[in-house]
Scaffold this active site. Structure first.
Site, mmCIF file in Angstrom:
data_model
loop_
_atom_site.group_PDB
_atom_site.id
_atom_site.type_symbol
_atom_site.label_atom_id
_atom_site.label_comp_id
_atom_site.label_asym_id
_atom_site.label_seq_id
_atom_site.Cartn_x
_atom_site.Cartn_y
_atom_site.Cartn_z
ATOM 1 N N VAL A 1 0.837 -1.417 0.096
ATOM 2 C CA VAL A 1 -0.001 -0.127 0.034
ATOM 3 C C VAL A 1 0.892 1.087 -0.108
ATOM 4 O O VAL A 1 0.300 2.298 -0.031
ATOM 5 C CB VAL A 1 -0.920 0.087 1.259
ATOM 6 C CG1 VAL A 1 -2.071 -1.046 1.161
ATOM 7 C CG2 VAL A 1 -0.292 0.027 2.573
ATOM 8 N N ASN B 1 -7.144 0.835 7.656
ATOM 9 C CA ASN B 1 -6.511 0.090 8.770
ATOM 10 C C ASN B 1 -5.149 -0.264 8.828
ATOM 11 O O ASN B 1 -4.573 -0.127 10.048
ATOM 12 C CB ASN B 1 -7.454 -1.078 8.936
ATOM 13 C CG ASN B 1 -6.655 -2.115 9.968
ATOM 14 O OD1 ASN B 1 -6.875 -1.681 11.176
ATOM 15 N ND2 ASN B 1 -5.910 -3.087 9.690
ATOM 16 N N SER C 1 -4.365 5.978 16.632
ATOM 17 C CA SER C 1 -3.719 5.191 17.786
ATOM 18 C C SER C 1 -3.777 6.220 18.858
ATOM 19 O O SER C 1 -3.725 7.519 18.590
ATOM 20 C CB SER C 1 -2.453 4.713 17.442
ATOM 21 O OG SER C 1 -1.951 4.415 18.859
ATOM 22 N N TYR D 1 5.940 6.498 13.739
ATOM 23 C CA TYR D 1 4.509 6.141 14.078
ATOM 24 C C TYR D 1 3.541 6.961 14.750
ATOM 25 O O TYR D 1 2.451 7.447 14.013
ATOM 26 C CB TYR D 1 4.590 4.936 14.788
ATOM 27 C CG TYR D 1 3.398 4.347 15.218
ATOM 28 C CD1 TYR D 1 3.069 3.054 14.372
ATOM 29 C CD2 TYR D 1 2.523 4.262 16.327
ATOM 30 C CE1 TYR D 1 1.691 2.474 14.531
ATOM 31 C CE2 TYR D 1 1.269 3.766 16.631
ATOM 32 C CZ TYR D 1 0.961 2.694 15.713
ATOM 33 O OH TYR D 1 -0.181 2.050 16.093
ATOM 34 N N LYS E 1 0.267 8.737 12.813
ATOM 35 C CA LYS E 1 -1.093 8.537 13.709
ATOM 36 C C LYS E 1 -1.843 9.936 13.848
ATOM 37 O O LYS E 1 -2.981 10.010 13.798
ATOM 38 C CB LYS E 1 -1.077 7.755 14.817
ATOM 39 C CG LYS E 1 -0.482 6.225 14.535
ATOM 40 C CD LYS E 1 -1.499 5.350 13.800
ATOM 41 C CE LYS E 1 -1.180 4.034 13.374
ATOM 42 N NZ LYS E 1 -2.061 3.415 12.483
ATOM 43 N N ILE F 1 -3.812 -3.311 21.990
ATOM 44 C CA ILE F 1 -4.853 -4.433 21.644
ATOM 45 C C ILE F 1 -3.932 -5.834 21.358
ATOM 46 O O ILE F 1 -2.938 -5.323 20.624
ATOM 47 C CB ILE F 1 -5.372 -3.979 20.201
ATOM 48 C CG1 ILE F 1 -6.147 -2.504 20.449
ATOM 49 C CG2 ILE F 1 -6.408 -5.038 19.962
ATOM 50 C CD1 ILE F 1 -6.938 -2.517 21.542
#
Ligand SMILES: NC(=O)c1ccc[n+]([C@@H]2O[C@H](COP(=O)([O-])OP(=O)(O)OC[C@H]3O[C@@H](n4cnc5c(N)ncnc54)[C@H](O)[C@@H]3O)[C@@H](O)[C@H]2O)c1
Length: 253
Positions: free
Chosen positions: A63, A89, A146, A160, A164, A193
């Site tokens: 992607v 996602n 997140s 990251y 986010k 998670i």
């Protein structure tokens, strides 16, 4: 069946949260397109879901490439007959020796890869999906942010956190741009998670998160999927530009 006439595309669909979202939509009657980067697992998952009677299409794509997103998107929409709901996602959070690298340590290549996979892909797929949704005068886009995009979190690296936070900015901006077409754009901000992504950090770190989480445990992919289906549902028709923490009270941003 809440989504029996809906076509959904999920990126990063073979991962812990992605697959839970796919299965939750299928359980509510949707047709689902899965995009991921593992042709073997993807073909197997497609076969497995089809044998259970579901209408699904797997498309392999890195992607971080617009061309690969476009080919996957076109293959899926041709098979499913369009798109009503897009779930951006996919996400990666590279660590070195279980540790997030700091700014002076981080190779520019790693920085660029994370920006491309986590952030550019959301633009690519949304850019491809919105003409269909505008034509339909309806659509739902859900971006996977997140809590690390809202609050400082020492477990992840800056690339990251930046992606986010960027997804939160995109959620608000696209909500404003697309509202006139009856397209809603919302985001989810999961806490910790239990998925394969967590295996990249030492266990003590997840234990420390559990101790500082109000509900005293990690979340499950199904709990994130439940919130995703809410944003995609008719019940959320007047909700847009929002980012919901699904974090059990961790960080409480
Ligand atoms: N697990 C958590 O605790 C947590 C917390 C907050 C946010 N999130 C976010 O939720 C999303 C899903 O996370 P997860 O825990 O299910 O992760 P995961 O690692 O289980 O799944 C990620 C999926 O993305 C795919 N992928 C990776 N790079 C790709 C690429 N270049 N092209 C196509 N596919 C690619 C992987 O093959 C994998 O199937 C991510 O955006 C993540 O940042 C997860």
């Amino acid at each position: 069946m809440k989504f029996s006439n809906k076509a959904v595309i999920v990126s990063g669909a073979l991962g812990g949260i992605g697959l839970a979202i796919v299965e939750a939509f299928l359980a509510e009657g949707a047709r689902v397109g899965l995009i991921d980067l593992n042709a073997v697992d993807g073909a197997e998952q497609e076969k497995h879901l089809k044998s259970a009677g579901h209408r699904v299409k797997y498309a392999n794509a890195d992607v971080s490439s617009f061309e690969e997103c476009k080919a996957a998107f076109e293959a899926i929409t041709a098979e499913l007959g369009g798109i009503d709901i897009l779930v951006n996602n996919v996400g990666i959070s590279p660590k070195t020796g279980g540790r997030a690298l700091r700014v002076w340590e981080m190779p520019p290549k790693e920085w660029e890869t994370v920006i491309s996979v986590n952030l550019n892909s959301a633009f690519y797929l949304t850019h491809l999906a919105t003409p269909h949704m505008i034509q339909n005068k309806a659509g739902r886009i859900i971006n996977m942010s997140s809590v690390a995009g809202k609050a400082y979190c020492d477990i992840v690296a800056a690339h990251y956190a930046a992606t986010k936070a960027g997804l939160i900015g995109l959620t608000r901006h696209w909500a404003a741009e697309l509202g006139e077409f009856n397209i809603t754009v919302n985001g989810l901000a999961p806490g910790r998670i239990s998925t394969p992504l967590l295996a990249t950090v030492p266990r003590e770190i997840n234990d420390a998160v559990t101790r500082t989480t109000a509900l005293g445990r990690l979340g499950t992919p199904e709990e994130v999927a439940d919130a995703c289906l809410f944003f995609a549902s008719d019940q959320a028709r007047f909700v847009t530009g929002q980012v919901l923490d699904v974090a059990g009270g961790w960080l409480m941003t």
